[in-house]
Design an enzyme around this catalytic site. Structure first.
Site, short mmCIF file in Angstrom:
data_model
loop_
_atom_site.label_atom_id
_atom_site.label_comp_id
_atom_site.label_asym_id
_atom_site.label_seq_id
_atom_site.Cartn_x
_atom_site.Cartn_y
_atom_site.Cartn_z
N HIS A 121 0.82 -1.21 0.00
CA HIS A 121 0.00 0.00 0.00
C HIS A 121 0.85 1.27 0.00
CE1 HIS A 121 -3.32 2.60 1.84
NE2 HIS A 121 -3.88 2.07 0.79
N ASP A 156 0.35 17.81 19.72
CA ASP A 156 0.77 19.12 20.20
C ASP A 156 1.31 19.93 19.01
OD1 ASP A 156 -0.03 18.23 22.70
OD2 ASP A 156 1.96 17.49 23.23
#
Length: 472
Positions: A216, A397
């Site tokens: 993939h 973050d």
């Protein structure tokens, strides 16, 4: 009851008993329960399906080849890493990079330059420009290489490159690129482009245990100096699907990270062709061209552990303030659900952005079976309105980003060969974060009270699909 009926009945009982021991011995609990449900409901069909797609183990030959190749390539990487030190990082991020290195044997490297490209037109346009100035080699791995306008444009550029003496190697997945292998590949081969079919499908001649084990990855390396990694295949934006526009992201990279990307290509190429690409012709240490610190994270059944899944979980536990993920297919395993819930208990804001509609009905239904539990935990779930959001990203973050070909589903975690990049620091993370916020602005949030009022038939179909989620 006649003799044949008795034989058929007895054979079903034998299959159920034997497969009970086989499945419980070899499978994780959730996957085992899904397979047992199939086998005990339809024994003969379950047996055939399990033989075809039940095991994600690779032949020992491939595992040994991969380990041997990585030992050899480590010499090139080790020689280089000492010359390109990364900056001092916070302890949590440093620990995350160490985890990634232990999982995939690829170190974090600094000195890279990146450019984020959104959509097929931008990606293919940039690729064509780089192919035109290639001087030595072009290496490509793509799950889908379509025989459409963009696919033919790239093919024409590759043929021109081959005509001027550039070594062009193209690997495409047997299933994802089947039309291209039938129609476009012969033209490319005749023009001097090496086209290799990855993981050919066949009942009697397979190089993998299960038929649906797929490569993939989306990867291009040009002259060992420029690389492309992301979710974009070589295709038009619609991937041949009517009324379904795909929104993809790809990162164009320059710098030391190209050594690791070249190693990923070399590993896949050697398995399918027995040709080992090594030495200074392919692994010339690039110069520092930027400030981005990045690390390649290849994953797949040739590794002893689930690299990508482990890295996703590790990144979620690292979050202190916020994490946002985008994916077209969201079928979490138990550990991912628990990690997201624990992040919320720590006060982390968690945003999940997925398409309002994908191209797989069962996958959509299975994903929605997890919504209520996550919403109850305080996770924010958004449905992207404008087509199939195909970008696979996770930001934590303002300091870390996971980006590449892997979805947040069991198939990408355990079955497919995937390629992700771990970005450290604010610069690259900000690029991805800004794109995520654009997707979020074009999405509708799901609220718990409204979700709990969905029709009973919808709830039942989602829960039924969820039972099969380990097999999707």
């Amino acid at each position: 009851m006649n003799t044949w009926t008795e034989i058929y009945y007895i054979s079903e009982r034998i299959i159920q008993i034997v497969m009970l021991f086989v499945i419980l011995k070899r499978r994780r609990r959730g996957t085992a329960m899904a397979w047992l449900l199939v086998v005990f409901s339809l024994p003969w069909l379950g047996l055939i399906l399990y033989w075809m797609v039940g095991e994600n183990k690779l032949p020992r030959q491939r595992i040994h080849k991969h380990a041997h190749l990585m030992r050899r390539l480590k010499q090139s990487l080790r020689h280089f890493v000492g010359q390109h030190e990364t900056s001092d990082m916070p302890t949590a991020i440093d620990q995350t990079s160490q985890i990634a290195q232990r999982l995939a044997e690829m170190p974090i490297v600094g000195g890279n330059k990146v450019k984020l490209l959104a959509g097929a037109e931008a990606v293919v346009g940039s690729m064509l420009a780089d192919i035109e100035i290639a001087a030595q080699h072009i290496h490509m791995i793509y799950y889908i290489y379509a025989d459409d306008d963009n696919g033919q444009a790239v093919a024409e550029a590759l043929m021109r490159a081959a005509a001027r003496g550039v070594e062009c190697r193209l690997m495409v997945d047997s299933v994802g690129s089947r039309p291209m292998l039938k129609h476009l590949a012969p033209r490319l081969r005749a023009a001097g482009v090496e086209v290799v079919e990855a993981l050919p499908v066949g009942f009697f001649r397979r190089r993998a245990e299960r038929l649906d084990l797929r490569n993939h990855r989306k990867l291009m390396v040009i002259d060992g100096q420029v690389g492309y990694v992301g979710s974009q295949n070589i295709s038009n934006p619609g991937y041949g699907k009517r009324r379904l526009y795909l929104y993809d992201l790809t990162m164009r990279l320059e710098g030391p990270i190209l050594l690791e990307l070249q190693a990923v290509f070399s590993s896949d190429w050697q398995f399918e062709t027995d040709e080992l690409l090594e030495g200074p012709r392919f692994f010339q240490p690039p110069n520092n061209v930027g400030k981005v610190e990045v690390q390649a994270l290849p994953s797949g059944p040739n590794y002893p552990t689930q690299n990508y899944q482990r890295m996703v979980i590790s990144a979620i536990y690292m979050a202190k303030e916020s994490l946002t993920l985008t994916t077209p297919y969201f079928i979490p395993d138990d550990s991912l659900v628990h990690a997201l819930e624990i992040a919320r208990l720590r006060g982390v804001r968690v945003d999940i952005i997925i398409p309002q509609r994908s191209d797989h009905f069962l996958v959509d239904a299975a994903a929605r079976a997890y919504f209520e539990e996550l919403l109850e935990a305080g996770v924010h779930i958004y449905l992207f309105r404008h087509g199939l959001l195909h970008a696979k990203t996770l930001t934590v973050d303002a300091t870390f980003c996971l980006f590449g070909s892997g979805n947040f589903d069991i198939r990408s975690f355990t079955i497919n060969f995937e390629l992700s990049l771990c970005f450290y620091g604010a610069d690259a993370t900000r690029l991805i974060r800004e794109q995520q916020m654009q997707y979020l602005a074009e999405s509708d949030e799901i609220f718990l009270a409204h979700w709990q009022q969905r029709p009973l038939r919808q709830m039942l179909s989602q829960n039924m699909a969820c039972l099969l989620s380990p097999l999707l």
